[in-house]
Design an enzyme around this catalytic site. Structure first.
Site, PDB file in Angstrom:
ATOM      1  N   LYS A  13       0.927  -1.209  -0.023  1.00 39.58           N
ATOM      2  CA  LYS A  13       0.110  -0.178  -0.010  1.00 39.58           C
ATOM      3  C   LYS A  13       0.849   1.111   0.054  1.00 39.58           C
ATOM      4  O   LYS A  13       0.765   2.264  -0.971  1.00 39.58           O
ATOM      5  CB  LYS A  13      -1.035   0.110   1.347  1.00 39.58           C
ATOM      6  CG  LYS A  13      -1.844  -1.361   1.534  1.00 39.58           C
ATOM      7  CD  LYS A  13      -2.602  -1.077   2.522  1.00 39.58           C
ATOM      8  CE  LYS A  13      -1.960  -1.496   3.912  1.00 39.58           C
ATOM      9  NZ  LYS A  13      -1.335  -2.399   4.064  1.00 39.58           N
ATOM     10  N   ARG A 160      11.276  -1.119  11.071  1.00 42.54           N
ATOM     11  CA  ARG A 160      10.219  -0.935  12.039  1.00 42.54           C
ATOM     12  C   ARG A 160      10.145  -1.944  13.219  1.00 42.54           C
ATOM     13  O   ARG A 160      10.462  -3.202  12.905  1.00 42.54           O
ATOM     14  CB  ARG A 160       8.905  -0.784  11.152  1.00 42.54           C
ATOM     15  CG  ARG A 160       8.642   0.394  10.532  1.00 42.54           C
ATOM     16  CD  ARG A 160       7.442   0.435   9.602  1.00 42.54           C
ATOM     17  NE  ARG A 160       6.388  -0.227  10.154  1.00 42.54           N
ATOM     18  CZ  ARG A 160       5.154  -0.395   9.431  1.00 42.54           C
ATOM     19  NH1 ARG A 160       4.970   0.357   8.106  1.00 42.54           N
ATOM     20  NH2 ARG A 160       3.982  -0.897   9.789  1.00 42.54           N
TER      21      ARG A 160
HETATM   22  P1  AP5 Z   1       5.015  -1.860   1.874  1.00 41.31           P
HETATM   23  O1  AP5 Z   1       4.560  -0.922   0.815  1.00 41.31           O
HETATM   24  O2  AP5 Z   1       5.673  -0.989   2.947  1.00 41.31           O
HETATM   25  O3  AP5 Z   1       3.619  -2.371   2.386  1.00 41.31           O
HETATM   26  P2  AP5 Z   1       2.297  -1.764   3.131  1.00 41.31           P
HETATM   27  O4  AP5 Z   1       0.891  -2.581   2.573  1.00 41.31           O
HETATM   28  O5  AP5 Z   1       2.439  -0.309   3.076  1.00 41.31           O
HETATM   29  O6  AP5 Z   1       2.664  -2.368   4.688  1.00 41.31           O
HETATM   30  P3  AP5 Z   1       2.656  -1.753   5.957  1.00 41.31           P
HETATM   31  O7  AP5 Z   1       3.315  -2.652   6.914  1.00 41.31           O
HETATM   32  O8  AP5 Z   1       2.993  -0.238   6.205  1.00 41.31           O
HETATM   33  O9  AP5 Z   1       1.115  -1.836   6.183  1.00 41.31           O
HETATM   34  P4  AP5 Z   1       0.601  -1.833   7.726  1.00 41.31           P
HETATM   35  O10 AP5 Z   1      -1.041  -1.962   7.253  1.00 41.31           O
HETATM   36  O11 AP5 Z   1       0.844  -3.258   8.636  1.00 41.31           O
HETATM   37  O12 AP5 Z   1       1.119  -0.912   8.624  1.00 41.31           O
HETATM   38  P5  AP5 Z   1       0.805   0.753   8.941  1.00 41.31           P
HETATM   39  O13 AP5 Z   1       2.031   1.377   9.036  1.00 41.31           O
HETATM   40  O14 AP5 Z   1      -0.435   1.187   8.227  1.00 41.31           O
HETATM   41  O15 AP5 Z   1       5.612  -2.958   1.406  1.00 41.31           O
HETATM   42  C1  AP5 Z   1       6.174  -3.802   2.265  1.00 41.31           C
HETATM   43  C2  AP5 Z   1       7.474  -4.382   1.579  1.00 41.31           C
HETATM   44  O16 AP5 Z   1       7.342  -5.176   0.525  1.00 41.31           O
HETATM   45  C3  AP5 Z   1       8.710  -3.443   1.499  1.00 41.31           C
HETATM   46  O17 AP5 Z   1       9.785  -4.148   1.703  1.00 41.31           O
HETATM   47  C4  AP5 Z   1       8.540  -3.208  -0.321  1.00 41.31           C
HETATM   48  O18 AP5 Z   1       9.614  -2.880  -0.696  1.00 41.31           O
HETATM   49  C5  AP5 Z   1       8.070  -4.644  -0.750  1.00 41.31           C
HETATM   50  N1  AP5 Z   1       7.142  -4.593  -1.690  1.00 41.31           N
HETATM   51  C6  AP5 Z   1       6.100  -3.806  -2.202  1.00 41.31           C
HETATM   52  N2  AP5 Z   1       5.319  -4.269  -3.144  1.00 41.31           N
HETATM   53  C7  AP5 Z   1       5.965  -5.229  -3.754  1.00 41.31           C
HETATM   54  C8  AP5 Z   1       5.902  -6.263  -4.770  1.00 41.31           C
HETATM   55  N3  AP5 Z   1       4.828  -5.849  -5.583  1.00 41.31           N
HETATM   56  N4  AP5 Z   1       6.831  -7.237  -5.045  1.00 41.31           N
HETATM   57  C9  AP5 Z   1       7.711  -7.352  -4.123  1.00 41.31           C
HETATM   58  N5  AP5 Z   1       7.954  -6.738  -3.025  1.00 41.31           N
HETATM   59  C10 AP5 Z   1       7.144  -5.568  -2.699  1.00 41.31           C
HETATM   60  O19 AP5 Z   1       0.291   0.450  10.347  1.00 41.31           O
HETATM   61  C11 AP5 Z   1       1.296   0.067  11.527  1.00 41.31           C
HETATM   62  C12 AP5 Z   1       0.475   0.127  13.038  1.00 41.31           C
HETATM   63  O20 AP5 Z   1      -0.138   1.501  12.989  1.00 41.31           O
HETATM   64  C13 AP5 Z   1      -0.639  -0.929  12.907  1.00 41.31           C
HETATM   65  O21 AP5 Z   1      -0.247  -2.297  13.180  1.00 41.31           O
HETATM   66  C14 AP5 Z   1      -1.486  -0.373  14.039  1.00 41.31           C
HETATM   67  O22 AP5 Z   1      -1.028  -0.468  15.411  1.00 41.31           O
HETATM   68  C15 AP5 Z   1      -1.498   1.318  13.798  1.00 41.31           C
HETATM   69  N6  AP5 Z   1      -2.391   1.679  12.797  1.00 41.31           N
HETATM   70  C16 AP5 Z   1      -2.330   2.427  11.763  1.00 41.31           C
HETATM   71  N7  AP5 Z   1      -3.409   2.647  11.095  1.00 41.31           N
HETATM   72  C17 AP5 Z   1      -4.738   2.103  11.889  1.00 41.31           C
HETATM   73  C18 AP5 Z   1      -5.835   2.339  11.880  1.00 41.31           C
HETATM   74  N8  AP5 Z   1      -6.638   2.942  10.890  1.00 41.31           N
HETATM   75  N9  AP5 Z   1      -6.600   1.739  12.838  1.00 41.31           N
HETATM   76  C19 AP5 Z   1      -5.798   1.169  13.849  1.00 41.31           C
HETATM   77  N10 AP5 Z   1      -4.589   1.142  14.145  1.00 41.31           N
HETATM   78  C20 AP5 Z   1      -3.824   1.732  13.042  1.00 41.31           C
END
Ligand code: AP5
Length: 218
Positions: A13, A160
């Site tokens: 994402k 992270r």
């Molecule tokens: P990346 O693009 O970083 O993936 P992502 O989907 O953004 O993953 P996140 O870990 O950021 O999502 P998340 O939803 O767990 O975390 P968030 O920060 O929102 O890609 C991942 C890896 O894969 C990278 O190394 C990239 O290079 C590689 N890659 C990407 N595309 C690829 C492809 N096509 N092929 C191969 N490799 C690829 O949330 C963190 C925390 O915040 C949550 O756990 C929670 O505690 C809190 N939080 C955030 N939002 C909320 C909410 N709305 N409600 C409650 N808690 C929340």
């Protein structure tokens, strides 16, 4: 144009949102990045959410809804890409109410589907730019110039705390139990489109652009 990128942790994402921001003049509203910025600033909110995030659990709906409403009001671009919000059915319902009140339309919800074993590998190998949060991977997505962020030119990178094996397991469970139930909600509204998130990064971008160009009429 206003869209949601939906998918499990590691689906790509953030990687895709950063690519789409400039091309379409949209603002990436990434709730995880917002929370990490709160933590880095040492704010009260940042201190409150630290343990919950590091364990891989979800922050309360109340906190997240207040945070995103504030950011939507401050957005001065042509639209937004929601990345990481909504993550529960109550958040999706609150978003609808928030947008209706402001006369804003949600154009598409794009679901990135990725196999669980690939998610574990992606999160385990991820490192992010300390300046702009852009995501890289030790094996399959390194910066074009070693040690320099492709997006902002930053030279410091981080891993992270929630990318350790136990937190990854909790995050995937939270997705299955709390976030996946949002999918039928948007399917019923006929704005949900699923794409193959297992494709290479450029291939995923092309699939999303195909959908967005359909919205803009290009
Ligand atoms: P990346 O693009 O970083 O993936 P992502 O989907 O953004 O993953 P996140 O870990 O950021 O999502 P998340 O939803 O767990 O975390 P968030 O920060 O929102 O890609 C991942 C890896 O894969 C990278 O190394 C990239 O290079 C590689 N890659 C990407 N595309 C690829 C492809 N096509 N092929 C191969 N490799 C690829 O949330 C963190 C925390 O915040 C949550 O756990 C929670 O505690 C809190 N939080 C955030 N939002 C909320 C909410 N709305 N409600 C409650 N808690 C929340």
């Amino acid at each position: 144009m206003n869209i949601i990128l939906l998918g499990p942790p590691g689906a790509g994402k953030g990687t895709q949102a950063k690519r789409l921001e400039e091309k379409y003049g949209l603002a990436q509203l990434a709730t995880g990045d917002m929370l990490r910025a709160e933590r880095a600033s040492g704010s009260e909110l940042g201190r409150q959410v630290q343990a919950v995030m590091d364990a891989g659990k979800l922050v309360s709906d109340e906190t997240m809804i207040a945070l995103i409403a504030n950011r939507i009001d401050r957005t001065d671009r042509k639209g937004f890409i929601l990345d990481g919000f909504p993550r529960t059915v109550p958040q999706a319902e609150a978003l609808d109410a928030m947008l209706a009140k402001r006369g804003i339309k949600l154009d598409r919800v794009i679901e990135l589907t990725v196999d669980e074993s690939a998610l574990v590998d992606r999160l385990g190998g991820r490192f992010t730019c300390a300046t702009c949060g852009a995501s890289y991977h030790g094996r399959n997505h390194r910066p074009k110039h070693e040690g320099v962020c492709d997006i902002c030119g930053g030279t410091e990178f981080l891993r992270r705390a929630d990318d350790d094996p136990s937190a990854i397991k909790t995050r995937l469970e939270a997705y299955r139990r709390q976030t996946a139930p949002i999918l039928p909600y948007y399917r019923d509204k006929k704005i949900l489109e699923a794409i193959d998130g297992m494709a290479p990064i450029d291939g995923v971008t092309r699939q999303i652009e195909g959908i967005l160009n359909g919205v803009t009429g290009d």
